[in-house]
Scaffold this motif. Structure first.
Motif, PDB file in Angstrom:
ATOM      1  N   GLN A   1       0.812  -1.218   0.000  1.00 46.51           N
ATOM      2  CA  GLN A   1       0.000   0.000   0.000  1.00 46.51           C
ATOM      3  C   GLN A   1       0.845   1.268   0.000  1.00 46.51           C
ATOM      4  O   GLN A   1       0.371   2.338  -0.398  1.00 46.51           O
ATOM      5  N   LEU A   2       2.117   1.160   0.446  1.00 49.66           N
ATOM      6  CA  LEU A   2       2.948   2.356   0.584  1.00 49.66           C
ATOM      7  C   LEU A   2       3.302   2.960  -0.774  1.00 49.66           C
ATOM      8  O   LEU A   2       3.262   4.180  -0.944  1.00 49.66           O
TER       9      LEU A   2
ATOM     10  N   GLN B   1       4.201  13.620   6.136  1.00 51.26           N
ATOM     11  CA  GLN B   1       4.258  12.234   6.600  1.00 51.26           C
ATOM     12  C   GLN B   1       3.046  11.867   7.451  1.00 51.26           C
ATOM     13  O   GLN B   1       2.516  10.759   7.359  1.00 51.26           O
ATOM     14  N   HIS B   2       2.587  12.790   8.297  1.00 52.63           N
ATOM     15  CA  HIS B   2       1.447  12.487   9.164  1.00 52.63           C
ATOM     16  C   HIS B   2       0.184  12.239   8.342  1.00 52.63           C
ATOM     17  O   HIS B   2      -0.549  11.266   8.584  1.00 52.63           O
ATOM     18  N   ALA B   3      -0.075  13.100   7.356  1.00 54.54           N
ATOM     19  CA  ALA B   3      -1.272  12.931   6.526  1.00 54.54           C
ATOM     20  C   ALA B   3      -1.196  11.644   5.712  1.00 54.54           C
ATOM     21  O   ALA B   3      -2.195  10.917   5.580  1.00 54.54           O
ATOM     22  N   ILE B   4      -0.003  11.334   5.174  1.00 54.80           N
ATOM     23  CA  ILE B   4       0.146  10.091   4.408  1.00 54.80           C
ATOM     24  C   ILE B   4      -0.055   8.883   5.328  1.00 54.80           C
ATOM     25  O   ILE B   4      -0.671   7.886   4.940  1.00 54.80           O
TER      26      ILE B   4
ATOM     27  N   LEU C   1      -2.792   5.846   4.946  1.00 57.62           N
ATOM     28  CA  LEU C   1      -2.382   4.449   4.907  1.00 57.62           C
ATOM     29  C   LEU C   1      -3.098   3.635   5.984  1.00 57.62           C
ATOM     30  O   LEU C   1      -3.451   2.475   5.747  1.00 57.62           O
ATOM     31  N   ALA C   2      -3.307   4.213   7.168  1.00 54.24           N
ATOM     32  CA  ALA C   2      -4.018   3.494   8.230  1.00 54.24           C
ATOM     33  C   ALA C   2      -5.442   3.155   7.792  1.00 54.24           C
ATOM     34  O   ALA C   2      -5.938   2.043   8.026  1.00 54.24           O
ATOM     35  N   GLN C   3      -6.108   4.092   7.130  1.00 55.46           N
ATOM     36  CA  GLN C   3      -7.470   3.826   6.657  1.00 55.46           C
ATOM     37  C   GLN C   3      -7.482   2.753   5.574  1.00 55.46           C
ATOM     38  O   GLN C   3      -8.328   1.844   5.578  1.00 55.46           O
ATOM     39  N   ALA C   4      -6.531   2.846   4.631  1.00 53.80           N
ATOM     40  CA  ALA C   4      -6.490   1.853   3.552  1.00 53.80           C
ATOM     41  C   ALA C   4      -6.170   0.461   4.083  1.00 53.80           C
ATOM     42  O   ALA C   4      -6.772  -0.537   3.665  1.00 53.80           O
TER      43      ALA C   4
ATOM     44  N   PRO D   1      -5.270   1.010  13.879  1.00 52.65           N
ATOM     45  CA  PRO D   1      -5.719   2.315  14.380  1.00 52.65           C
ATOM     46  C   PRO D   1      -4.672   3.412  14.264  1.00 52.65           C
ATOM     47  O   PRO D   1      -5.008   4.592  14.293  1.00 52.65           O
ATOM     48  N   ARG D   2      -3.396   3.025  14.126  1.00 52.70           N
ATOM     49  CA  ARG D   2      -2.330   4.047  14.099  1.00 52.70           C
ATOM     50  C   ARG D   2      -1.215   3.567  13.196  1.00 52.70           C
ATOM     51  O   ARG D   2      -0.758   2.430  13.302  1.00 52.70           O
TER      52      ARG D   2
END
Length: 369
Positions: free
Chosen positions: A164-165, A183-186, A190-193, A206-207
């Motif tokens: 996914q990355l 990086q935080h937004a990406i 990625l956590a949602q995907a 979750p994180r």
């Protein structure tokens, strides 16, 4: 076996930090009728009877009896009465966050950057894992494992993360130099995907944290050079700063010899020369002015050089005055072949318009006597 007949409390006190699922051990999997099941906060218990999931227990204390297990009553007809032991298993699942999980890219990911073109990136970081559907996880991954740990699923999760990355970095549309600020937004995307991808096996992410995104060593070296040039900026100011530091160090060391003073002076002079040279290189070059010629008429343009063929021999070169002399001597006639630079081939003089004035002055041949 004797302890199995006496113990009627089923519970799990986790003394590890990496156990996801744990099966309560009993002799022959026999659980006494009326046994107490204690499920603590951060846990869920799955009751399995004869290989089939009978019920899921949330945190609390339960008495295991057929009247409290309606699903179990439909799964099994009790041949020896409802007071016989359960031939069943109890799996405890930890629903807390497992935060000590790491990920990283073994091979670089190639992305297209608008400024640097194709760039190979490596990344690493951490993530947390949580169980949200114990029955699904039991069916898909745990199976009959008596102690299912994070290390058994870590490599599988790492492969999905790396899968996914690459698309996340490529579709982010963020320049390479701005990745650190995003990086935080990406990581959140990625956590949602990953949570959506792992939902069919009963877990969620979750994180997700991206600790670092690095470049190949040669690209980092080139960026360092570029940063150094940007930091130095005005070489004149840089040379003055270096000279001021040298003078301060010399003042703090009054016992230094004359050599140190000479070295300081040479360093300052060299710095000033470098600054002057760099400043001159940065200034736009002025066009070089040509010296003015003395007053007078301009030089005559060069005359064309002609060649003629006389008795099969090439003669010349001749200018127009020379051709006129050849015409007067009879060597140049209308039928004489001539050539000059720019003509494709030898041509009779009468077919060259430029030579018409010369040929008109040629006297006609004498009449026969």
């Amino acid at each position: 076996m004797i302890r199995g007949e006496l113990i009627d409390i089923i519970e799990w006190l986790d003394d590890s930090r990496d156990t996801i699922a744990w099966r309560f051990p009993r002799h022959d999997n026999e659980i006494k009728m009326g046994a107490k099941l204690i499920v603590r906060e951060g846990q869920l218990a799955v009751f399995v009877n004869e290989g089939r999931i009978a019920d899921v227990f949330a945190p609390g204390t339960y008495t295991l009896a057929t009247q409290n297990l309606p699903v179990l009553s439909t799964l099994k007809g009790w041949k020896y009465g409802f007071d016989s032991p359960f031939k069943a298993e109890v799996y405890f699942f930890s629903t807390r966050q497992f935060t000590d999980l790491k990920w990283g890219t073994q091979n670089p990911i190639i992305v297209r950057d608008p400024e640097f073109g194709a760039v190979r990136l490596r990344a690493f970081g951490g993530y947390s894992l949580r169980v949200i559907d114990p029955p699904l996880l039991l069916r898909e991954l745990v199976g009959t494992d008596p102690q299912f740990r994070t290390e058994e699923v870590a490599e599988h999760l790492r492969q999905r993360i790396v899968g996914q990355l690459g698309p996340a970095l490529a579709n982010a549309g963020v320049p390479m130099l701005d990745l650190a600020a995003n990086q935080h937004a990406i990581g959140e995307r990625l956590a949602q995907a990953l949570s959506a991808e792992l939902a069919p096996i009963g877990v969620t992410i979750p994180r997700f944290v991206i600790e670092n995104i690095s470049l190949p060593p040669e690209v980092e070296a080139a960026l360092d050079k570029r940063s150094q040039m940007g930091i130095v900026g005005n070489l004149d100011q840089y040379a003055r700063f270096q000279a001021a530091n040298a003078m301060e160090q010399a003042a703090q060391n009054p016992g230094g010899g004359m050599g140190e003073g000479m070295g300081l002076g040479m360093g300052m002079a060299m710095g000033q020369q470098m600054a002057a040279a760099f400043g001159a290189a940065q200034q736009p070059q002025q066009p070089v002015q040509q010296p003015t010629a003395p007053a007078g008429p301009p030089p005559l343009p060069p005359q064309q050089q002609w060649y003629i063929a006389v008795n099969g021999q090439q003669q010349g070169p001749f200018d127009l005055a020379g051709l006129q002399a050849q015409a007067g001597s009879g060597a140049l006639t209308p039928a004489t072949l001539v050539w000059r630079t720019g003509m494709a081939q030898w041509t009779p003089a009468q077919q060259v318009p430029e030579l018409a004035p010369l040929l008109s002055q040629t006297p006609p041949p004498l009449p026969p006597q």
